[in-house]
Write a protein that holds these residues in place. Structure first.
Motif, mmCIF file in Angstrom:
data_model
loop_
_atom_site.group_PDB
_atom_site.id
_atom_site.type_symbol
_atom_site.label_atom_id
_atom_site.label_comp_id
_atom_site.label_asym_id
_atom_site.label_seq_id
_atom_site.Cartn_x
_atom_site.Cartn_y
_atom_site.Cartn_z
ATOM 1 N N GLN A 124 0.777 -1.051 -0.013
ATOM 2 C CA GLN A 124 0.112 -0.115 -0.032
ATOM 3 C C GLN A 124 0.817 1.304 -0.001
ATOM 4 O OE1 GLN A 124 -3.585 -0.110 2.496
ATOM 5 N NE2 GLN A 124 -3.020 -2.124 2.962
ATOM 6 N N LEU A 125 1.936 1.329 0.597
ATOM 7 C CA LEU A 125 2.883 2.623 0.720
ATOM 8 C C LEU A 125 3.555 2.436 -0.452
ATOM 9 C CD1 LEU A 125 4.709 2.246 4.251
ATOM 10 C CD2 LEU A 125 2.839 3.939 3.541
ATOM 11 N N THR A 126 3.972 1.460 -1.131
ATOM 12 C CA THR A 126 4.573 1.461 -2.705
ATOM 13 C C THR A 126 3.308 2.026 -3.565
ATOM 14 O OG1 THR A 126 6.023 -0.295 -2.171
ATOM 15 C CG2 THR A 126 5.547 0.221 -4.410
ATOM 16 N N ALA A 127 2.347 1.630 -3.577
ATOM 17 C CA ALA A 127 1.302 2.238 -4.300
ATOM 18 C C ALA A 127 1.010 3.725 -4.202
ATOM 19 C CB ALA A 127 -0.004 1.364 -4.348
ATOM 20 N N LEU A 128 0.843 4.209 -2.866
ATOM 21 C CA LEU A 128 0.686 5.623 -2.471
ATOM 22 C C LEU A 128 1.844 6.381 -2.999
ATOM 23 C CD1 LEU A 128 -0.908 5.516 0.855
ATOM 24 C CD2 LEU A 128 -2.031 6.214 -1.080
ATOM 25 N N ALA A 129 3.161 5.724 -3.013
ATOM 26 C CA ALA A 129 4.128 6.725 -3.392
ATOM 27 C C ALA A 129 4.592 6.699 -4.619
ATOM 28 C CB ALA A 129 5.317 6.421 -2.209
ATOM 29 N N GLY A 130 4.353 5.569 -5.394
ATOM 30 C CA GLY A 130 4.967 5.424 -6.643
ATOM 31 C C GLY A 130 6.412 5.009 -6.639
ATOM 32 N N GLU A 131 6.766 4.565 -5.431
ATOM 33 C CA GLU A 131 8.027 4.262 -5.380
ATOM 34 C C GLU A 131 8.385 3.043 -4.275
ATOM 35 O OE1 GLU A 131 10.569 7.107 -2.514
ATOM 36 O OE2 GLU A 131 10.074 8.054 -4.559
ATOM 37 N N ALA A 132 9.050 2.222 -4.123
ATOM 38 C CA ALA A 132 9.214 0.985 -3.230
ATOM 39 C C ALA A 132 9.441 1.617 -1.940
ATOM 40 C CB ALA A 132 10.423 0.081 -3.788
ATOM 41 N N SER A 133 8.802 0.800 -1.058
ATOM 42 C CA SER A 133 8.891 1.172 0.286
ATOM 43 C C SER A 133 10.196 0.204 0.695
ATOM 44 C CB SER A 133 7.683 0.849 1.105
ATOM 45 O OG SER A 133 7.188 -0.685 1.064
ATOM 46 N N ARG A 134 10.581 0.476 2.161
ATOM 47 C CA ARG A 134 11.581 -0.512 2.521
ATOM 48 C C ARG A 134 11.274 -1.059 3.838
ATOM 49 N NH1 ARG A 134 13.270 4.584 1.351
ATOM 50 N NH2 ARG A 134 13.264 5.371 3.270
ATOM 51 N N ALA A 135 11.548 -2.445 3.792
ATOM 52 C CA ALA A 135 11.087 -3.279 5.021
ATOM 53 C C ALA A 135 12.584 -3.657 5.842
ATOM 54 C CB ALA A 135 10.361 -4.652 4.430
ATOM 55 N N ILE A 136 12.647 -3.040 6.896
ATOM 56 C CA ILE A 136 13.807 -3.472 7.828
ATOM 57 C C ILE A 136 13.550 -4.374 8.776
ATOM 58 C CG2 ILE A 136 15.566 -2.153 9.285
ATOM 59 C CD1 ILE A 136 14.138 0.201 7.190
ATOM 60 N N GLU A 137 14.205 -5.465 9.091
ATOM 61 C CA GLU A 137 13.833 -6.253 10.261
ATOM 62 C C GLU A 137 14.587 -5.834 11.511
ATOM 63 O OE1 GLU A 137 14.660 -10.367 9.601
ATOM 64 O OE2 GLU A 137 14.223 -10.303 7.283
ATOM 65 N N GLU A 138 13.685 -5.903 12.538
ATOM 66 C CA GLU A 138 14.311 -5.548 13.644
ATOM 67 C C GLU A 138 14.176 -6.797 14.637
ATOM 68 O OE1 GLU A 138 12.072 -2.068 14.605
ATOM 69 O OE2 GLU A 138 13.276 -0.602 13.627
ATOM 70 N N PRO A 139 14.557 -6.593 15.971
ATOM 71 C CA PRO A 139 14.397 -7.770 16.837
ATOM 72 C C PRO A 139 13.035 -7.763 17.187
ATOM 73 C CG PRO A 139 16.242 -6.452 17.707
ATOM 74 C CD PRO A 139 15.696 -5.775 16.317
ATOM 75 N N GLY A 140 12.210 -8.713 17.070
ATOM 76 C CA GLY A 140 10.647 -8.892 17.341
ATOM 77 C C GLY A 140 9.971 -7.915 16.401
ATOM 78 N N ALA A 141 10.284 -7.383 15.413
ATOM 79 C CA ALA A 141 9.548 -6.487 14.694
ATOM 80 C C ALA A 141 9.862 -6.076 13.110
ATOM 81 C CB ALA A 141 9.019 -5.299 15.268
ATOM 82 N N VAL A 142 9.325 -5.771 12.325
ATOM 83 C CA VAL A 142 9.496 -5.486 10.970
ATOM 84 C C VAL A 142 9.104 -3.929 10.940
ATOM 85 C CG1 VAL A 142 9.181 -5.578 8.528
ATOM 86 C CG2 VAL A 142 9.440 -7.660 9.966
ATOM 87 N N ARG A 143 10.012 -3.021 10.524
ATOM 88 C CA ARG A 143 9.543 -1.445 10.260
ATOM 89 C C ARG A 143 9.576 -1.287 8.836
ATOM 90 N NH1 ARG A 143 14.061 1.107 12.173
ATOM 91 N NH2 ARG A 143 14.658 1.972 9.997
ATOM 92 N N ILE A 144 8.589 -0.681 8.379
ATOM 93 C CA ILE A 144 8.452 -0.310 6.942
ATOM 94 C C ILE A 144 8.450 1.299 6.620
ATOM 95 C CG2 ILE A 144 7.016 -0.454 4.919
ATOM 96 C CD1 ILE A 144 5.322 -2.988 6.332
ATOM 97 N N GLU A 145 9.192 1.552 5.964
ATOM 98 C CA GLU A 145 9.361 2.852 5.752
ATOM 99 C C GLU A 145 9.437 3.583 4.097
ATOM 100 O OE1 GLU A 145 14.211 3.386 6.074
ATOM 101 O OE2 GLU A 145 13.145 3.496 7.959
ATOM 102 N N ILE A 146 8.914 4.660 3.887
ATOM 103 C CA ILE A 146 8.873 5.232 2.679
ATOM 104 C C ILE A 146 9.265 6.812 2.945
ATOM 105 C CG2 ILE A 146 6.531 6.038 2.992
ATOM 106 C CD1 ILE A 146 7.814 4.482 -0.242
#
Length: 76
Positions: free
Chosen positions: A8-30
């Protein structure tokens, strides 16, 4: 939910979002772009899918992010 939020973030922005693995979680950023600013209500709806979310500002620009905790399957 991680893949859905990232898509959904990729579609909104028109560019790829980034998924970053963290201890016990995943952070998605744009990166915040003029396109995303115009989509603010939809952007906030996607960010609200996370357990936490926010905005980080640096000299290089602004980044919106959401963090989704990785659940542990209950043992049987």
């Amino acid at each position: 939910m991680i893949h859905s939020a990232a898509a959904q973030l990729t579609a909104l922005a028109g560019e790829a979002s980034r998924a970053i693995e963290e201890p016990g979680a995943v952070r998605i950023e744009i990166d915040i772009t003029p396109v995303l600013v115009r989509q603010r209500p939809r952007l906030l709806a996607v960010l609200d899918l996370g357990d936490t979310y926010g905005l980080t500002a640096t000299e290089a620009g602004q980044t919106a992010w959401l963090r989704i905790a990785l659940g542990i399957a209950p043992s049987c």
